[in-house]
Design a protein around this motif. Structure first.
Motif, PDB file in Angstrom:
ATOM      1  N   LEU A 394       0.817  -1.213   0.000  1.00 21.96           N
ATOM      2  CA  LEU A 394       0.000   0.000   0.000  1.00 21.96           C
ATOM      3  C   LEU A 394       0.850   1.263   0.000  1.00 21.96           C
ATOM      4  CD1 LEU A 394      -2.664   1.552   0.263  1.00 21.96           C
ATOM      5  CD2 LEU A 394      -2.555   1.167   2.747  1.00 21.96           C
ATOM      6  N   GLU A 395       1.893   1.285   0.815  1.00 23.00           N
ATOM      7  CA  GLU A 395       2.682   2.514   0.920  1.00 23.00           C
ATOM      8  C   GLU A 395       3.354   2.859  -0.410  1.00 23.00           C
ATOM      9  OE1 GLU A 395       5.998   4.579   3.888  1.00 23.00           O
ATOM     10  OE2 GLU A 395       5.376   2.492   4.183  1.00 23.00           O
ATOM     11  N   THR A 396       3.937   1.858  -1.074  1.00 23.86           N
ATOM     12  CA  THR A 396       4.550   2.106  -2.381  1.00 23.86           C
ATOM     13  C   THR A 396       3.511   2.575  -3.382  1.00 23.86           C
ATOM     14  OG1 THR A 396       6.192   0.380  -1.954  1.00 23.86           O
ATOM     15  CG2 THR A 396       5.935   1.098  -4.232  1.00 23.86           C
ATOM     16  N   LEU A 414       2.406  -4.876 -11.826  1.00 24.88           N
ATOM     17  CA  LEU A 414       1.599  -5.583 -10.828  1.00 24.88           C
ATOM     18  C   LEU A 414       1.517  -7.053 -11.242  1.00 24.88           C
ATOM     19  CD1 LEU A 414      -1.432  -3.138 -10.431  1.00 24.88           C
ATOM     20  CD2 LEU A 414       0.245  -3.653  -8.638  1.00 24.88           C
ATOM     21  N   HIS A 415       1.381  -7.929 -10.274  1.00 20.84           N
ATOM     22  CA  HIS A 415       1.189  -9.352 -10.571  1.00 20.84           C
ATOM     23  C   HIS A 415      -0.295  -9.670 -10.549  1.00 20.84           C
ATOM     24  CE1 HIS A 415       5.558 -10.360  -9.337  1.00 20.84           C
ATOM     25  NE2 HIS A 415       5.431 -10.404 -10.634  1.00 20.84           N
ATOM     26  N   MET A 429      -5.260  -3.653  -1.943  1.00 21.44           N
ATOM     27  CA  MET A 429      -4.139  -3.157  -1.144  1.00 21.44           C
ATOM     28  C   MET A 429      -4.579  -2.083  -0.160  1.00 21.44           C
ATOM     29  SD  MET A 429      -0.937  -2.700  -3.776  1.00 21.44           S
ATOM     30  CE  MET A 429      -0.212  -4.091  -4.663  1.00 21.44           C
ATOM     31  N   GLY A 430      -5.686  -1.418  -0.474  1.00 21.94           N
ATOM     32  CA  GLY A 430      -6.173  -0.340   0.374  1.00 21.94           C
ATOM     33  C   GLY A 430      -6.107   1.029  -0.257  1.00 21.94           C
ATOM     34  N   TYR A 434     -10.890   6.621  -5.680  1.00 18.41           N
ATOM     35  CA  TYR A 434     -10.773   7.871  -6.422  1.00 18.41           C
ATOM     36  C   TYR A 434      -9.334   8.136  -6.842  1.00 18.41           C
ATOM     37  CZ  TYR A 434      -8.749  10.530  -2.506  1.00 18.41           C
ATOM     38  OH  TYR A 434      -7.929  11.006  -1.529  1.00 18.41           O
ATOM     39  N   LEU A 435      -8.353   7.656  -6.044  1.00 15.15           N
ATOM     40  CA  LEU A 435      -6.957   7.828  -6.421  1.00 15.15           C
ATOM     41  C   LEU A 435      -6.601   6.962  -7.631  1.00 15.15           C
ATOM     42  CD1 LEU A 435      -5.197   7.918  -2.918  1.00 15.15           C
ATOM     43  CD2 LEU A 435      -5.616   9.833  -4.481  1.00 15.15           C
ATOM     44  N   VAL A 436      -7.130   5.729  -7.658  1.00 10.91           N
ATOM     45  CA  VAL A 436      -6.891   4.859  -8.811  1.00 10.91           C
ATOM     46  C   VAL A 436      -7.499   5.469 -10.062  1.00 10.91           C
ATOM     47  CG1 VAL A 436      -7.312   2.576  -9.811  1.00 10.91           C
ATOM     48  CG2 VAL A 436      -6.817   2.798  -7.360  1.00 10.91           C
ATOM     49  N   ALA A 437      -8.741   5.938  -9.950  1.00  9.21           N
ATOM     50  CA  ALA A 437      -9.455   6.477 -11.100  1.00  9.21           C
ATOM     51  C   ALA A 437      -8.793   7.736 -11.649  1.00  9.21           C
ATOM     52  CB  ALA A 437     -10.905   6.768 -10.720  1.00  9.21           C
ATOM     53  N   SER A 438      -8.222   8.526 -10.783  1.00 10.32           N
ATOM     54  CA  SER A 438      -7.675   9.816 -11.226  1.00 10.32           C
ATOM     55  C   SER A 438      -6.220   9.750 -11.663  1.00 10.32           C
ATOM     56  CB  SER A 438      -7.809  10.849 -10.093  1.00 10.32           C
ATOM     57  OG  SER A 438      -7.135  10.399  -8.919  1.00 10.32           O
TER      58      SER A 438
END
Length: 561
Positions: A394-396, A414-415, A429-430, A434-438
């Motif tokens: 998650l942090e990375t 990503l695997h 991962m958490g 909205y972060l993924v989408a943007s």
């Protein structure tokens, strides 16, 4: 009349060459240095050597054989020691009624005939064979480096030979040593296009296997190689600058070798087992970097990829299992945009290719320097483009996304089994939806398909079972190809690999589904309706074009969701 003139006439009569070509060859021939056949081959007048050798054999009153393609009885092989077979380039092919039949490339060489007769001391008869076939048969029936091991045993020198880093694998001395044997293993692996060498000790055996085109194959070695396990292990440790005294703990290292003008970077790993240390050597060709046009993209996929990597910010994720070619694709993308106007920094594990103009960093988890620590440091070096070898936690992921949202172009891997699976992996991962989408521009799934050997593939009719294995949407009755196997592909039926891709572009509709936390299956079905070409679909296109087989596509794409 000279023998070469009689042979020339025979070749003309058989239609192998023309009278004019014979006349030119006789003028160009160096009588003291080469036979007429060598002259014809040098001048390119004989396109198929197999048309020449039977005529030569008939002229000499000998049989022509192809030892690399024929079954040879073991009792014949045992009659001639490997070191003499290799030295004289002679291959025993039959043992019958007390007479040993040996294939040679030049039956007129009296030194070869006398030397073999002195070694065997039994009646010998000779047949003609191509030198290429003889060398291949020696390797198949005696094993890689068998003559070297025999000479070492004859001298009772099984101890490792200290040495420095190997620089030229193809410049080997005549003296037999463990160093020479290890070089032979490395050189044969390179010639066979292997990406990995596995040296595996068992109770009464030492196995050597090469990974070629993603699949492991047995590398024929002599049975007596098991007596040299410790010496081989020590030699490789010396080359990789590792401790030869440590045999209880795993060790990792690396060293470089050169084959002609090709630099190879070898990564080596030792793992203790009850019968000795298992060794895996990864072979990386540091001078072979693929251009974007060479990695297997269709024309529309190439245009899309060029469009995506020209974006000033955002993330591109390559997805797929280990060994699917993700890193090669990433390096091709970076090479495409590498210019003096951009600062490109990578954080990798390991650095597989070194590219001028790109700042590359190796993670070192043992001292607390991982992907997330590397990303934080990279930002202080004013980058325009960043490549993160893999997002594992998650942090990375969150740092990479924040970097992309603040005006940087980010590449990572990503695997996951398919492109849509990349969305759910980040959400699991958490990472906030909205972060993924943007931040994410595209998820690109990738696989490597083995390519059918063009010399032996055979046509068959599509069956209902084949159609079902490709998803059930293909009509049976058409012609497809399947592997057969021949000496050119080491009887595997395949030669080389080809990448296939699946592009999930994050458009407005897909972003809405991500925000709604839709499942990977729902996202994939919507993307397919909107024109996404799946991995299985791409694989079928290659089946239809005769590039690969139905079974290969089913094997590679069966993990798709």
């Amino acid at each position: 009349m000279r023998p070469r003139q009689r042979l020339g006439r025979l070749l003309v009569e058989e239609g192998v060459i023309t009278p004019q070509q014979l006349e030119t060859a006789l003028r160009e021939q160096h009588p003291d240095q080469e036979m007429l056949g060598e002259t014809l081959l040098r001048l390119g007048y004989v396109e198929d050597p197999l048309a020449y050798y039977p005529v030569l054999a008939g002229q000499l009153g000998l049989a022509f054989v192809r030892p690399a393609a024929e079954a040879i009885p073991q009792e014949a092989v045992e009659r001639l020691p490997a070191q003499y077979a290799s030295y004289y380039k002679a291959m025993p092919v039959d043992w019958r009624d007390g007479v040993l039949t040996i294939a040679v490339a030049n039956p007129l060489d009296i030194h070869v005939a006398d030397g073999l007769q002195a070694v065997i001391r039994d009646p010998v008869t000779f047949v003609l064979a191509r030198e290429k076939d003889i060398v291949e048969a020696i390797r198949t029936y005696y094993g890689v480096g068998a003559e070297t091991l025999e000479q070492i045993l004859d001298r009772s020198e099984a101890a490792p030979q200290p040495g420095i880093e190997v620089e030229h694998l193809d410049e080997q001395g005549d003296e037999a040593s463990i160093s020479k044997f290890v070089n032979q293993i490395l050189l044969e692996a390179y010639k066979d296009r292997a990406t990995d060498i596995h040296i595996e000790p068992y109770e009464n055996e030492l196995a050597v296997r090469y990974r070629i085109d993603g699949t492991l194959y047995d590398a024929k070695v002599a049975p007596n190689v098991r007596y040299f396990m410790d010496s081989i292990s020590s030699r490789i440790k010396i080359m990789a600058n590792l401790s030869i005294a440590e045999r209880r703990l795993p060790q990792d290292g690396r060293f470089k070798v050169r084959v002609k003008d090709v630099d190879l970077d070898l990564r080596v790993s030792f793992l203790p087992t009850p019968f000795g240390e298992s060794i895996v050597i990864r072979i990386l060709n540091t001078t072979r970097l693929y251009r974007l046009e060479e990695i297997g993209l269709l024309s529309d996929e190439l245009d899309l990829m060029k469009h995506l990597i020209r974006k000033p910010h955002g993330i591109l994720f390559l997805t797929g299992p280990t060994g699917s070619g993700k890193t090669t694709t990433l390096y091709s993308c970076l090479s495409r945009i590498n210019d003096v106007q951009r600062k490109i920094i990578t954080i990798e594990d390991p650095i597989e290719y070194q590219i001028r103009g790109i700042t590359q960093t190796q993670v070192r988890p043992a001292i607390g320097f991982g992907f997330k620590e590397g990303l934080r440091s990279i930002l202080r070096h004013d980058p325009d483009v960043i490549m993160v070898g893999e997002v594992r936690d998650l942090e990375t992921a969150e740092i990479a996304i924040q970097v992309a949202l603040t005006g940087h172009l980010v590449f990572s891997t990503l695997h996951t089994n398919d492109a849509a699976g990349g969305v759910t992996r980040l959400l699991d991962m958490g990472v906030d939806a909205y972060l993924v989408a943007s931040s994410v521009r595209c998820f690109i799934a990738q696989r490597l398909l083995r390519v059918l050997c063009p010399h032996c593939k055979e046509a068959v009719s599509m069956t209902p079972a084949m159609a079902r294995s490709l998803g059930g949407d293909m009509a049976d009755g058409g012609v497809v190809y399947q592997p057969k196997g021949c000496p050119r592909c080491h009887h595997t039926g395949f030669h080389g690999r080809r990448a296939i891709y699946e592009f999930l572009v994050m458009d407005d509709e897909i972003r809405e589904m991500v925000m709604a936390r839709a499942s990977a299956g729902q996202i994939k079905r919507r993307a397919l309706k909107r024109g996404m070409r799946s991995l299985a679909r791409r694989g079928w296109d290659l089946v239809r074009d005769g590039v690969t087989s139905v079974e290969e596509v089913a094997r590679v794409t069966q993990e798709e969701g």
